[in-house]
Design a protein around this motif. Structure first.
Motif, PDB file in Angstrom:
ATOM      1  N   PRO A  18       1.393   3.497 -13.239  1.00 56.73           N
ATOM      2  CA  PRO A  18       1.289   2.054 -13.496  1.00 56.73           C
ATOM      3  C   PRO A  18       2.546   1.443 -14.097  1.00 56.73           C
ATOM      4  O   PRO A  18       2.943   0.330 -13.741  1.00 56.73           O
ATOM      5  CB  PRO A  18       0.096   1.946 -14.463  1.00 56.73           C
ATOM      6  CG  PRO A  18      -0.708   3.182 -14.202  1.00 56.73           C
ATOM      7  CD  PRO A  18       0.301   4.249 -13.871  1.00 56.73           C
ATOM      8  N   GLY A  19       3.194   2.173 -15.008  1.00 52.97           N
ATOM      9  CA  GLY A  19       4.397   1.628 -15.638  1.00 52.97           C
ATOM     10  C   GLY A  19       5.521   1.420 -14.646  1.00 52.97           C
ATOM     11  O   GLY A  19       6.174   0.367 -14.632  1.00 52.97           O
ATOM     12  N   LEU A  20       5.746   2.408 -13.786  1.00 54.34           N
ATOM     13  CA  LEU A  20       6.807   2.301 -12.788  1.00 54.34           C
ATOM     14  C   LEU A  20       6.506   1.195 -11.783  1.00 54.34           C
ATOM     15  O   LEU A  20       7.375   0.373 -11.454  1.00 54.34           O
ATOM     16  CB  LEU A  20       6.973   3.640 -12.068  1.00 54.34           C
ATOM     17  CG  LEU A  20       7.948   3.662 -10.884  1.00 54.34           C
ATOM     18  CD1 LEU A  20       9.357   3.306 -11.346  1.00 54.34           C
ATOM     19  CD2 LEU A  20       7.930   5.020 -10.191  1.00 54.34           C
ATOM     20  N   LEU A  21       5.273   1.169 -11.287  1.00 58.18           N
ATOM     21  CA  LEU A  21       4.902   0.162 -10.292  1.00 58.18           C
ATOM     22  C   LEU A  21       4.971  -1.245 -10.884  1.00 58.18           C
ATOM     23  O   LEU A  21       5.364  -2.190 -10.191  1.00 58.18           O
ATOM     24  CB  LEU A  21       3.499   0.447  -9.753  1.00 58.18           C
ATOM     25  CG  LEU A  21       3.352   1.739  -8.937  1.00 58.18           C
ATOM     26  CD1 LEU A  21       1.896   1.973  -8.564  1.00 58.18           C
ATOM     27  CD2 LEU A  21       4.221   1.676  -7.682  1.00 58.18           C
ATOM     28  N   ALA A  22       4.590  -1.387 -12.152  1.00 59.99           N
ATOM     29  CA  ALA A  22       4.648  -2.704 -12.792  1.00 59.99           C
ATOM     30  C   ALA A  22       6.085  -3.191 -12.900  1.00 59.99           C
ATOM     31  O   ALA A  22       6.357  -4.391 -12.743  1.00 59.99           O
ATOM     32  CB  ALA A  22       3.997  -2.649 -14.164  1.00 59.99           C
ATOM     33  N   TYR A  54      -0.051  -3.179 -10.106  1.00 61.12           N
ATOM     34  CA  TYR A  54      -0.179  -3.161 -11.566  1.00 61.12           C
ATOM     35  C   TYR A  54       0.710  -4.202 -12.233  1.00 61.12           C
ATOM     36  O   TYR A  54       1.255  -3.973 -13.323  1.00 61.12           O
ATOM     37  CB  TYR A  54       0.150  -1.770 -12.122  1.00 61.12           C
ATOM     38  CG  TYR A  54      -0.797  -0.692 -11.642  1.00 61.12           C
ATOM     39  CD1 TYR A  54      -2.037  -0.503 -12.246  1.00 61.12           C
ATOM     40  CD2 TYR A  54      -0.449   0.129 -10.565  1.00 61.12           C
ATOM     41  CE1 TYR A  54      -2.906   0.485 -11.794  1.00 61.12           C
ATOM     42  CE2 TYR A  54      -1.317   1.118 -10.116  1.00 61.12           C
ATOM     43  CZ  TYR A  54      -2.541   1.289 -10.730  1.00 61.12           C
ATOM     44  OH  TYR A  54      -3.401   2.260 -10.284  1.00 61.12           O
ATOM     45  N   LEU A  55       0.886  -5.349 -11.597  1.00 57.30           N
ATOM     46  CA  LEU A  55       1.684  -6.419 -12.182  1.00 57.30           C
ATOM     47  C   LEU A  55       0.996  -6.943 -13.440  1.00 57.30           C
ATOM     48  O   LEU A  55      -0.188  -7.292 -13.400  1.00 57.30           O
ATOM     49  CB  LEU A  55       1.856  -7.560 -11.173  1.00 57.30           C
ATOM     50  CG  LEU A  55       2.708  -8.742 -11.627  1.00 57.30           C
ATOM     51  CD1 LEU A  55       4.184  -8.374 -11.590  1.00 57.30           C
ATOM     52  CD2 LEU A  55       2.459  -9.965 -10.733  1.00 57.30           C
ATOM     53  N   PRO A  56       1.693  -7.017 -14.569  1.00 55.43           N
ATOM     54  CA  PRO A  56       1.076  -7.564 -15.785  1.00 55.43           C
ATOM     55  C   PRO A  56       0.584  -8.992 -15.572  1.00 55.43           C
ATOM     56  O   PRO A  56       1.225  -9.783 -14.875  1.00 55.43           O
ATOM     57  CB  PRO A  56       2.213  -7.508 -16.818  1.00 55.43           C
ATOM     58  CG  PRO A  56       3.131  -6.440 -16.308  1.00 55.43           C
ATOM     59  CD  PRO A  56       3.055  -6.513 -14.816  1.00 55.43           C
ATOM     60  N   THR A  92       0.821  -1.210   0.000  1.00 48.87           N
ATOM     61  CA  THR A  92       0.000   0.000   0.000  1.00 48.87           C
ATOM     62  C   THR A  92       0.855   1.260   0.000  1.00 48.87           C
ATOM     63  O   THR A  92       0.530   2.261  -0.663  1.00 48.87           O
ATOM     64  CB  THR A  92      -0.927   0.013   1.231  1.00 48.87           C
ATOM     65  OG1 THR A  92      -1.750  -1.160   1.212  1.00 48.87           O
ATOM     66  CG2 THR A  92      -1.821   1.241   1.223  1.00 48.87           C
ATOM     67  N   LEU A  93       1.970   1.231   0.722  1.00 45.94           N
ATOM     68  CA  LEU A  93       2.790   2.430   0.868  1.00 45.94           C
ATOM     69  C   LEU A  93       3.626   2.738  -0.372  1.00 45.94           C
ATOM     70  O   LEU A  93       3.939   3.909  -0.629  1.00 45.94           O
ATOM     71  CB  LEU A  93       3.707   2.284   2.083  1.00 45.94           C
ATOM     72  CG  LEU A  93       3.007   2.315   3.447  1.00 45.94           C
ATOM     73  CD1 LEU A  93       3.998   2.021   4.561  1.00 45.94           C
ATOM     74  CD2 LEU A  93       2.334   3.663   3.678  1.00 45.94           C
ATOM     75  N   PHE A  94       4.010   1.731  -1.138  1.00 42.95           N
ATOM     76  CA  PHE A  94       4.830   1.992  -2.315  1.00 42.95           C
ATOM     77  C   PHE A  94       4.131   2.898  -3.324  1.00 42.95           C
ATOM     78  O   PHE A  94       4.725   3.878  -3.801  1.00 42.95           O
ATOM     79  CB  PHE A  94       5.264   0.673  -2.964  1.00 42.95           C
ATOM     80  CG  PHE A  94       6.674   0.289  -2.637  1.00 42.95           C
ATOM     81  CD1 PHE A  94       7.727   0.714  -3.429  1.00 42.95           C
ATOM     82  CD2 PHE A  94       6.962  -0.487  -1.531  1.00 42.95           C
ATOM     83  CE1 PHE A  94       9.038   0.366  -3.130  1.00 42.95           C
ATOM     84  CE2 PHE A  94       8.258  -0.834  -1.209  1.00 42.95           C
ATOM     85  CZ  PHE A  94       9.305  -0.404  -2.011  1.00 42.95           C
ATOM     86  N   PRO A  95       2.861   2.629  -3.689  1.00 47.35           N
ATOM     87  CA  PRO A  95       2.191   3.570  -4.603  1.00 47.35           C
ATOM     88  C   PRO A  95       2.044   4.966  -4.017  1.00 47.35           C
ATOM     89  O   PRO A  95       2.111   5.966  -4.749  1.00 47.35           O
ATOM     90  CB  PRO A  95       0.817   2.919  -4.824  1.00 47.35           C
ATOM     91  CG  PRO A  95       1.040   1.472  -4.553  1.00 47.35           C
ATOM     92  CD  PRO A  95       2.054   1.436  -3.440  1.00 47.35           C
ATOM     93  N   LEU A  96       1.864   5.060  -2.691  1.00 47.28           N
ATOM     94  CA  LEU A  96       1.747   6.376  -2.070  1.00 47.28           C
ATOM     95  C   LEU A  96       3.077   7.128  -2.137  1.00 47.28           C
ATOM     96  O   LEU A  96       3.098   8.350  -2.313  1.00 47.28           O
ATOM     97  CB  LEU A  96       1.310   6.221  -0.611  1.00 47.28           C
ATOM     98  CG  LEU A  96      -0.109   5.693  -0.384  1.00 47.28           C
ATOM     99  CD1 LEU A  96      -0.368   5.510   1.106  1.00 47.28           C
ATOM    100  CD2 LEU A  96      -1.141   6.642  -0.978  1.00 47.28           C
ATOM    101  N   ALA A  97       4.182   6.406  -2.004  1.00 45.62           N
ATOM    102  CA  ALA A  97       5.492   7.052  -2.003  1.00 45.62           C
ATOM    103  C   ALA A  97       5.970   7.394  -3.415  1.00 45.62           C
ATOM    104  O   ALA A  97       6.593   8.439  -3.631  1.00 45.62           O
ATOM    105  CB  ALA A  97       6.515   6.160  -1.309  1.00 45.62           C
ATOM    106  N   LEU A  98       5.689   6.520  -4.380  1.00 44.62           N
ATOM    107  CA  LEU A  98       6.228   6.698  -5.730  1.00 44.62           C
ATOM    108  C   LEU A  98       5.230   7.330  -6.691  1.00 44.62           C
ATOM    109  O   LEU A  98       5.596   7.678  -7.814  1.00 44.62           O
ATOM    110  CB  LEU A  98       6.682   5.347  -6.289  1.00 44.62           C
ATOM    111  CG  LEU A  98       7.790   4.643  -5.501  1.00 44.62           C
ATOM    112  CD1 LEU A  98       8.103   3.289  -6.136  1.00 44.62           C
ATOM    113  CD2 LEU A  98       9.043   5.499  -5.440  1.00 44.62           C
TER     114      LEU A  98
END
Length: 232
Positions: free
Chosen positions: A55-59, A132-134, A45-51
């Motif tokens: 979607p591309g970066l998180l994937a 957002y993992l493919p 949960t915290l990674f999307p809040l921090a970064l």
């Protein structure tokens, strides 16, 4: 003929009793058992809040993030793997049991994996969606976790047995376990990254599986030896 088969029933009965006892203890301390799941959910949960919600970066970072979260979550409960038994005297009873100590230790490690890593593997599709993992990488990620997480429990069990006699061994546990976990992390997350690049990844899983087969034989024996030393 009957004399030849006598030891096996006793071995399985003691194993079943050990499993039932450990599962009852996990149920009584289900709040503690939920810590790895809560930890991984917080990390994801915290990674999307921090970064940011890119979607591309998180994937791209999803396989590494999920693997690191699962790896660190296992350390939360690893320190208590044998410590409770050492403090209440149950460890001495295990040592005096007619069943091999390595057999009982192996069952304890199996329960640890089933109650900490397995729920996270079941939740992996949801966690992957949050990062957002493919969809085409979900299979390789699940395979790598199914092969790699038992190896983490086996290696961590040996370290937990080595530090069971130390007071406040949490920091020492991490210092000893993390260097041993790094190759597992590299191969586990690396296999998913290879799949993302369209490259063959089954060979890397094969290396993990070979390490798991070796650890299944050696880790319970090494942990049992460390526990005997701790009790002397």
């Amino acid at each position: 003929m009957s004399g030849i088969g006598l030891p096996a029933p006793g071995l399985w009965r003691s194993g079943a009793a050990m499993l039932a006892r450990d599962l009852r203890l996990v149920w009584r301390r289900r709040g503690d058992a939920m810590q790895p799941v809560i930890f991984v959910l917080l990390v994801v949960t915290l990674f999307p809040l921090a970064l940011g919600d890119d979607p591309g970066l998180l994937a791209r970072i999803a396989p590494g993030v999920l693997w690191i979260a699962v790896l660190l979550s296992g350390l939360l409960t690893m320190d208590m793997l044998f410590r409770g038994d050492h403090e209440d005297g149950s460890l001495e009873q295990m040592l005096l049991s007619p069943s091999p100590l390595a057999w009982l230790v192996g069952l304890r490690l199996a329960v640890h994996w089933a109650t900490t890593a397995l729920p996270l593997i079941v939740l992996t599709p949801i966690l992957g969606k949050m990062m957002y993992l493919p969809g085409n990488l979900l299979g390789p990620l699940l395979v790598s976790l199914l092969v790699g997480t038992p190896l983490l429990s086996l290696v961590g069990g040996v370290v937990a047995a080595l530090t069971v006699g130390m007071r406040r061994s949490g920091m020492m546990m991490g210092l000893l376990a993390l260097p041993l976990y790094v190759p597992i992390l590299v191969f586990g997350a690396g296999s998913v990254m290879l799949a993302a690049q369209g490259m063959p990844w089954i060979g890397v899983i094969g290396l993990l599986a070979g390490g798991l087969a070796l650890a299944l034989v050696l880790a319970p024996l090494a942990a049992a030896t460390a526990l005997r030393i701790a009790l002397t």
